[in-house]
Design an enzyme around this catalytic site. Structure first.
Site, PDB file in Angstrom:
ATOM      1  N   GLY A  49       0.840  -1.194   0.000  1.00 29.25           N
ATOM      2  CA  GLY A  49       0.000   0.000   0.000  1.00 29.25           C
ATOM      3  C   GLY A  49       0.874   1.242   0.000  1.00 29.25           C
ATOM      4  N   GLN A  54       3.099   9.958   1.190  1.00 25.61           N
ATOM      5  CA  GLN A  54       4.394   9.269   1.161  1.00 25.61           C
ATOM      6  C   GLN A  54       5.220   9.609  -0.075  1.00 25.61           C
ATOM      7  OE1 GLN A  54       2.545   5.247   2.165  1.00 25.61           O
ATOM      8  NE2 GLN A  54       4.518   5.096   3.181  1.00 25.61           N
ATOM      9  N   CYS A  94       6.354  -0.068   7.323  1.00 23.07           N
ATOM     10  CA  CYS A  94       5.952   1.087   6.533  1.00 23.07           C
ATOM     11  C   CYS A  94       7.104   1.460   5.602  1.00 23.07           C
ATOM     12  CB  CYS A  94       5.626   2.263   7.461  1.00 23.07           C
ATOM     13  SG  CYS A  94       5.147   3.751   6.570  1.00 23.07           S
ATOM     14  N   LEU A  95       6.785   1.702   4.328  1.00 22.68           N
ATOM     15  CA  LEU A  95       7.853   2.022   3.368  1.00 22.68           C
ATOM     16  C   LEU A  95       8.610   3.282   3.784  1.00 22.68           C
ATOM     17  CD1 LEU A  95       6.175   1.279  -0.086  1.00 22.68           C
ATOM     18  CD2 LEU A  95       7.648  -0.193   1.305  1.00 22.68           C
ATOM     19  N   HIS A 136      -3.942   1.370   7.943  1.00 19.53           N
ATOM     20  CA  HIS A 136      -2.569   1.896   7.919  1.00 19.53           C
ATOM     21  C   HIS A 136      -2.480   3.089   6.959  1.00 19.53           C
ATOM     22  CE1 HIS A 136       1.952   1.401   8.023  1.00 19.53           C
ATOM     23  NE2 HIS A 136       1.792   2.140   6.934  1.00 19.53           N
ATOM     24  N   GLU A 137      -3.025   2.916   5.748  1.00 13.26           N
ATOM     25  CA  GLU A 137      -2.945   3.991   4.746  1.00 13.26           C
ATOM     26  C   GLU A 137      -3.802   5.188   5.155  1.00 13.26           C
ATOM     27  OE1 GLU A 137      -0.587   3.674   2.813  1.00 13.26           O
ATOM     28  OE2 GLU A 137      -0.316   1.516   3.085  1.00 13.26           O
ATOM     29  N   HIS A 140      -2.015   7.451   7.322  1.00 12.06           N
ATOM     30  CA  HIS A 140      -1.108   8.348   6.588  1.00 12.06           C
ATOM     31  C   HIS A 140      -1.827   9.638   6.171  1.00 12.06           C
ATOM     32  CE1 HIS A 140       2.712   6.326   6.196  1.00 12.06           C
ATOM     33  NE2 HIS A 140       2.143   5.210   5.801  1.00 12.06           N
TER      34      HIS A 140
HETATM   35 ZN    ZN Z   1       3.050   3.390   5.838  1.00  8.85          ZN
END
Ligand code: ZN
Length: 176
Positions: A49, A54, A94-95, A136-137, A140
């Protein structure tokens, strides 16, 4: 059109900002290009995701792909989560926070109401992994990171990694 957009990392302040809804007149080719770029960056970094903040854009848009199969690509514009059910904790990464893993309690089942890139509203309900990615997204979009979901023990465990990311960010900022 959005090829310059790249993954940004903690502690970039854009990750901590509240993202703004996509206005009605912004749906169309430009938004489509942004969503396509999000999928590219997500795949580049092997994520499941990715949210627009991000890549440094504070817009309420995220994409997911829970399986890695091309037909599992899903994009959500101006999403709203509702009707949570159940609770479960699992490890998340998380990226934007590489090498950090946090146990996070999430709702097991969730309904999402969102728009597609053309502005059509749709509703989905999912449980387990997909519902967890949504949450999670969605975090963000509200400027909430895994660091905000860490308990005191997890914070101590991640302290060195976080410090490394902070030092790296200062360095990148200076050389920019
Ligand atoms: Zn993340």
């Amino acid at each position: 059109m959005h090829d310059d957009l790249k993954l940004i990392y903690y502690p970039d302040p854009r990750l901590k900002k509240m993202s703004q809804p996509v206005p009605a007149d912004q749906f169309g080719p430009n938004l489509k290009a942004l969503v396509e770029r999000l999928f590219v960056v997500m795949r580049e970094h092997k994520g499941v995701g990715l949210a627009a903040p991000q890549v440094g854009l504070n817009l309420r848009v995220f994409v997911i792909n829970p399986t890695g199969e091309p037909d599992a690509d899903r994009a959500y514009v101006n999403p709203v989560l509702s009707d949570p059910d159940g609770e479960d904790d699992a490890e998340e990464g998380c990226l934007s926070l590489p090498d950090i893993h946090v146990d996070v309690v999430r709702d097991i089942r969730m309904t999402i109401t969102a728009q597609d890139v053309d502005g059509n509203t749709f509703i989905e309900r999912a449980d387990g992994f997909i519902a967890r990615i949504w949450q999670h997204e969605y975090d963000h979009l509200n400027g909430t990171l895994l660091t905000n979901r860490m308990g005191p023990v997890a914070k101590i465990a991640a302290r060195r990694k976080l410090k490394e990311l902070e030092d790296k960010y200062q360095l990148v900022k200076k050389t920019r």
